[in-house]
Every structure is written in structure tokens, then in C-alpha cells.
Design a protein around this motif. Structure first.
Motif, mmCIF file in Angstrom:
data_model
loop_
_atom_site.group_PDB
_atom_site.id
_atom_site.type_symbol
_atom_site.label_atom_id
_atom_site.label_comp_id
_atom_site.label_asym_id
_atom_site.label_seq_id
_atom_site.Cartn_x
_atom_site.Cartn_y
_atom_site.Cartn_z
ATOM 1 N N UNK A 152 0.742 -1.165 0.168
ATOM 2 C CA UNK A 152 -0.063 -0.015 -0.021
ATOM 3 C C UNK A 152 0.919 1.087 0.050
ATOM 4 N N UNK A 153 0.610 2.168 -0.861
ATOM 5 C CA UNK A 153 1.345 3.389 -1.093
ATOM 6 C C UNK A 153 0.630 4.410 -0.993
ATOM 7 N N UNK A 154 1.191 5.628 -0.171
ATOM 8 C CA UNK A 154 0.356 6.492 0.112
ATOM 9 C C UNK A 154 0.827 8.094 -0.632
ATOM 10 N N UNK A 155 -0.369 8.573 -0.942
ATOM 11 C CA UNK A 155 -0.038 10.078 -1.854
ATOM 12 C C UNK A 155 -0.917 10.913 -1.410
ATOM 13 N N UNK A 156 -0.657 12.374 -1.414
ATOM 14 C CA UNK A 156 -1.125 13.517 -0.847
ATOM 15 C C UNK A 156 -1.752 14.206 -2.371
ATOM 16 N N UNK A 157 -2.867 14.717 -2.310
ATOM 17 C CA UNK A 157 -3.476 15.802 -3.300
ATOM 18 C C UNK A 157 -2.657 16.912 -3.105
ATOM 19 N N UNK A 158 -2.098 17.240 -4.395
ATOM 20 C CA UNK A 158 -1.438 18.518 -4.515
ATOM 21 C C UNK A 158 -2.001 19.669 -5.591
ATOM 22 N N UNK A 159 -2.902 19.012 -6.386
ATOM 23 C CA UNK A 159 -3.547 20.146 -6.912
ATOM 24 C C UNK A 159 -4.750 19.414 -7.822
#
Length: 196
Positions: free
Chosen positions: A148-155
Motif C-alpha cells: 500500500x502506497x500513500x499519496x497526498x493531493x497536490x492540485x
């Protein structure tokens, strides 16, 4: 007499059109509900077929190919999860416009080299969060190996055209897009690898 007959014909046609539109609306709502149930069941099946889920960090891999798991004749490369909206959806292995009403599809790229683009529908039970998601929220992708890989909304952008060129304008590790069903445009969400 002719005027009355014409009025009656137009009235009958009007009633038939209204009944047809109502029937289509009911059928569409039913289809959307069934697709959402199917997507949820597919996620449950994927979890039983993949190894136990563990957190992972992306590294520079020589092989960017994403492995797939087949469920009921459909191939999936992972699961997309947006905890803020309690959303978990299977990711269909390749782009197929007809499949986007059932689950998001991998449009292009790979999770492993930071080029993954996922597209789908904003219908209930699908990418329905896309109109509400905000910058800073977390998105997870779990591959079929259980990592499981985590991302953060940037735009977030609203665009008229989701050509490959437009989708790749921002160099982010993950891009998610969906057509806005009530408008003639698309919402595109760009995400960077989360450093949390």
C-alpha cells in the motif's frame, strides 16, 4: 376535429416521452447501484487473493510493469482508497471506456515509476468523491502484491479535454480524473507521493 385529434396525439406523445424519461432514470439509478455493489464485491475478492497488506515506499524499479489479478474474467492492478470518503475501488488493468461505469481504469503509466493515471466515472459508488476532494487529503493505492502506497493531493483542476498531453501537464506521481456527469468537463486530481 383535426385540431382535437392533433392535440390528443401530441398529448399521448408527451405522456410517452415523460414515461420513457422516468423509466430511463430509474434504470440508470438501478445500474449505478448495481455497479457500486459489483465494485465493492470485487475489492473484497481482491483482498482475499492478494497477500496481507503492508505499507510500502516507492523506489526506482527497473521493471515498472504492474502485476494483475483476474476476478470474474476482469484483470485488476490494484485498489484505490480515499479514507476521507470511505471509498475503496478496484483499478481495472487497462483503459476501457465501457468499464469506467463499473470501476476506475488504468488509463496510462505505472504506479512504480510515478506515471500512473486512473480515470473513471463520478457516479455514486465510483469516483464520486472527485468533486469534493481537497488539497492535502490522502489517497492510497494498494498493488496486487499487497503493498500500500500513500499519496497526498497536490492540485485539482477542471478541464474540458483529458487528452494524454493535458493529463501529463503536471508531473505528479498519480493522476485521477473523471467526467463531471452534470457538466461538460472533467475534474483532474494530481497527487504526489506522501511524505507522512
Amino acid at each position: 376535429m383535426k385540431g382535437k385529434r392533433l392535440t390528443l396525439i401530441l398529448l399521448v406523445l408527451g405522456v410517452l416521452l415523460i414515461a420513457g424519461a422516468a423509466g430511463y432514470f430509474v434504470w440508470m439509478r438501478y445500474s449505478i447501484s448495481q455497479n457500486a455493489k459489483y465494485a465493492k464485491k470485487t475489492v473484497e475478492t481482491l483482498y482475499t487473493l492478494m497477500p496481507e497488506v503492508s505499507s510500502g515506499a516507492l523506489d526506482d524499479r527497473q521493471n515498472a510493469a504492474m502485476s494483475a489479478i483476474e476476478v470474474n474474467g476482469n484483470s485488476f492492478v490494484g485498489i484505490i482508497e480515499v479514507p476521507a470518503y470511505e471509498s475503496k475501488l478496484p483499478i481495472y488493468a487497462k483503459w476501457d471506456g465501457e468499464k469506467t461505469v463499473c470501476f476506475p481504469c488504468r488509463y496510462l503509466g505505472s504506479l512504480y515509476n510515478g506515471t500512473l493515471i486512473i480515470g473513471g466515472s463520478d457516479n455514486d459508488g465510483q469516483l464520486d468523491f472527485i468533486g469534493e476532494i481537497s488539497i492535502g487529503q490522502t489517497v492510497y493505492i494498494t498493488d496486487t502484491l499487497g503493498v500500500r502506497y500513500a499519496y497526498s493531493v497536490s492540485s485539482i483542476r477542471r478541464v474540458k479535454d483529458v487528452s494524454t498531453e493535458n493529463l501529463c501537464k503536471e508531473k505528479t506521481a498519480l493522476t485521477i480524473f473523471a467526467k463531471n456527469s452534470l457538466d461538460f468537463d472533467y475534474t483532474v486530481v494530481y497527487c504526489d507521493v506522501s511524505v507522512k
